[in-house]
Design a protein around this motif. Structure first.
Motif, short mmCIF file in Angstrom:
data_model
loop_
_atom_site.label_atom_id
_atom_site.label_comp_id
_atom_site.label_asym_id
_atom_site.label_seq_id
_atom_site.Cartn_x
_atom_site.Cartn_y
_atom_site.Cartn_z
N PRO A 191 1.14 -1.20 -0.09
CA PRO A 191 -0.03 0.10 0.00
C PRO A 191 0.87 1.29 0.01
CG PRO A 191 -0.80 -1.70 1.53
CD PRO A 191 0.44 -2.04 1.07
N GLY A 192 0.53 2.23 -0.93
CA GLY A 192 1.23 3.26 -0.88
C GLY A 192 2.35 3.51 -1.96
N ALA A 193 3.04 2.13 -2.17
CA ALA A 193 4.39 1.99 -3.11
C ALA A 193 4.05 2.90 -4.37
CB ALA A 193 4.65 0.58 -3.21
N LEU A 194 2.80 2.64 -5.21
CA LEU A 194 2.58 3.31 -6.22
C LEU A 194 2.65 4.92 -6.26
CD1 LEU A 194 2.47 2.76 -9.50
CD2 LEU A 194 -0.09 2.67 -9.17
N SER A 195 1.70 5.22 -5.37
CA SER A 195 1.80 6.55 -5.01
C SER A 195 3.02 7.36 -4.58
CB SER A 195 0.85 6.76 -3.96
OG SER A 195 -0.70 6.48 -4.28
N GLU A 196 3.81 6.83 -3.68
CA GLU A 196 5.33 7.24 -3.94
C GLU A 196 6.03 7.54 -5.03
OE1 GLU A 196 6.89 4.69 -0.70
OE2 GLU A 196 5.16 5.08 0.54
N ALA A 197 6.06 6.44 -5.81
CA ALA A 197 7.02 6.35 -6.98
C ALA A 197 6.27 7.51 -7.84
CB ALA A 197 6.70 5.09 -7.59
N VAL A 198 5.05 7.54 -7.93
CA VAL A 198 4.51 8.42 -9.06
C VAL A 198 4.88 9.93 -8.59
CG1 VAL A 198 2.43 9.46 -9.95
CG2 VAL A 198 2.65 7.25 -10.00
N ARG A 199 4.88 10.12 -7.31
CA ARG A 199 5.07 11.64 -6.59
C ARG A 199 6.32 11.78 -7.11
NH1 ARG A 199 1.69 10.17 -2.32
NH2 ARG A 199 3.58 9.42 -1.18
N LEU A 223 -6.80 5.59 -9.84
CA LEU A 223 -7.22 6.79 -9.92
C LEU A 223 -6.70 7.81 -9.07
CD1 LEU A 223 -11.44 6.40 -9.43
CD2 LEU A 223 -10.11 7.14 -11.48
N ALA A 224 -6.22 7.54 -7.72
CA ALA A 224 -5.48 8.30 -6.98
C ALA A 224 -4.14 8.79 -7.59
CB ALA A 224 -5.13 7.57 -5.66
N VAL A 225 -3.53 8.09 -8.32
CA VAL A 225 -2.23 8.83 -8.88
C VAL A 225 -2.13 9.46 -10.22
CG1 VAL A 225 -0.98 6.56 -7.64
CG2 VAL A 225 -1.69 6.62 -10.11
N LEU A 226 -3.48 9.76 -10.53
CA LEU A 226 -3.43 10.63 -11.80
C LEU A 226 -3.26 12.11 -11.58
CD1 LEU A 226 -6.56 8.74 -13.45
CD2 LEU A 226 -4.12 8.82 -14.45
N ARG A 227 -2.74 12.74 -12.56
CA ARG A 227 -2.73 14.17 -12.50
C ARG A 227 -4.03 14.80 -12.69
NH1 ARG A 227 0.80 15.13 -17.90
NH2 ARG A 227 -0.93 15.02 -19.32
N PRO A 228 -4.48 16.13 -12.43
CA PRO A 228 -5.79 16.84 -13.06
C PRO A 228 -5.98 16.25 -14.41
CG PRO A 228 -4.79 17.96 -11.49
CD PRO A 228 -3.68 17.13 -11.77
N ARG A 229 -7.04 15.87 -14.94
CA ARG A 229 -7.50 15.68 -16.27
C ARG A 229 -6.71 14.39 -16.95
NH1 ARG A 229 -7.05 21.20 -17.64
NH2 ARG A 229 -5.75 20.88 -19.62
N GLY A 230 -6.42 13.61 -15.76
CA GLY A 230 -5.50 12.31 -16.12
C GLY A 230 -6.59 11.31 -16.91
N VAL A 231 -6.08 10.12 -17.44
CA VAL A 231 -6.73 9.22 -18.02
C VAL A 231 -6.53 8.09 -17.42
CG1 VAL A 231 -7.23 7.87 -20.13
CG2 VAL A 231 -7.02 10.38 -20.27
#
Length: 323
Positions: A191-199, A223-231
């Motif tokens: 949990p959180g590994a992907l979010s950390e890498a994307v940031r 959904l949580a790791v997308l930038r605004p208007r991300g796909v």
């Protein structure tokens, strides 16, 4: 001819080796002697009954081989042509009867096995990063299951378009394979590994797109790791379906987009099929796109191939050898 037949929906055990009459092509049809069939997760969807299918049927949506007979009016291929196809049933067999206008010529210098290992997943990867979200130079995107058949091809295609890939993988061996395909970083399912890498790789902005073939287990984090208007391109559900959700979540998270694309709608006519399929096969032949056959099973062992696929025990592409 020998063929695998499914007479009832169920687990891998319903894949039975049987003797069937060799088909005879009618108008507009070609009979192909298969060299190999690609094994794809969509085959599991059909076999299990998730995608309803008239019974009995011969599974397999992807294959390649040599045309041995054509029906009246066929102009697209000739006897002796080596061809490949995707999104047509019947590839788990020694012979397949197919609509000639849905066959893609295999370029000289490319083996039929590699063509069978490439076309369905290669065209899927192609439309995802060229059409669903067209990757631009400098984009950072997430590819789930980056060591899978689609994932490894998609990672390479994103890199060719100037993008950066953060991948996910379930084992160390798969992470290594994804990095070899060009992922700048590959994370597990902590949990959180992907979010950390994307940031880290986007300076906190978020990913331009997430290509997700897993579905339910990864949807919220995607959904949580997308930038605004991300796909978010949800092109499969190997891990289970996404439950209904409130569309207001997309607004609150930054006017996000979610789409559920399908290859069928990206090869609607022969011109589009030849353009997309030809581009992918040419890139493999020329070495710009590397296809790795991770597992080979003989036709009678199709059940073992499905068992390995569903257990996530495969890396890259799995094929059945049919000849």
């Amino acid at each position: 001819m020998k063929a695998i037949q499914v007479s009832r929906a169920g687990g891998p055990e319903v894949l039975e080796l049987v003797d069937l009459p060799r088909p005879v092509p009618g108008p507009g049809e070609a009979l192909v002697r298969l060299a190999a069939a690609g094994v794809n997760y969509v085959d599991v969807y059909f076999r299990s009954g998730l995608y309803p299918q008239d019974l009995p049927y011969v599974p397999g949506q992807e294959g390649a081989g040599t045309v041995v007979q054509v029906g009246p009016g066929v102009r697209e291929v000739a006897v002796g042509s080596v061809v490949a196809w995707a999104n047509l049933p019947g590839a788990y067999a020694e012979y397949a009867l197919l609509s000639a206008d849905r066959l893609v010529p295999v370029p000289d210098g490319l083996s039929a096995e590699l063509a069978a290992a490439t076309l369905l997943q290669g065209m899927t990867a192609h439309y995802l990063c060229h059409d669903t979200y067209p990757v631009r130079a400098g984009d950072t995107v997430v590819v789930h299951a980056a060591a899978g058949g689609v994932g490894m091809l998609l990672t390479q295609l994103v890199r060719l378009r100037g993008g950066t890939v953060i991948g996910t993988a379930s084992t160390g061996a798969k992470a290594e394979a994804a990095r070899a395909a060009g992922a700048v970083e590959v994370v597990g399912h902590r949990p959180g590994a992907l979010s950390e890498a994307v940031r880290r790789h986007t300076g906190g902005r978020g990913a331009a797109a997430v290509y997700d073939g897993i579905g339910g287990p990864t949807f919220d984090e995607s959904l949580a790791v997308l930038r605004p208007r991300g796909v978010l391109a949800l092109y499969g559900q190997a891990g289970g379906a996404v439950p209904p959700f409130d569309l207001q979540r997309l607004n609150a998270a930054g006017s996000l987009y979610v789409t559920r694309p399908n290859l069928t709608h990206h090869i609607q006519d022969r011109a589009e099929l030849l353009r997309r399929g030809g581009a992918v096969l040419d890139m493999v032949r020329d070495g710009r796109l590397r296809v790795r056959v991770g597992q080979r099973f003989a036709l009678p062992d199709a059940a073992d191939a499905h068992t390995a696929l569903e257990a996530r025990g495969t890396i890259a592409k799995t094929v059945l050898t049919c000849s």
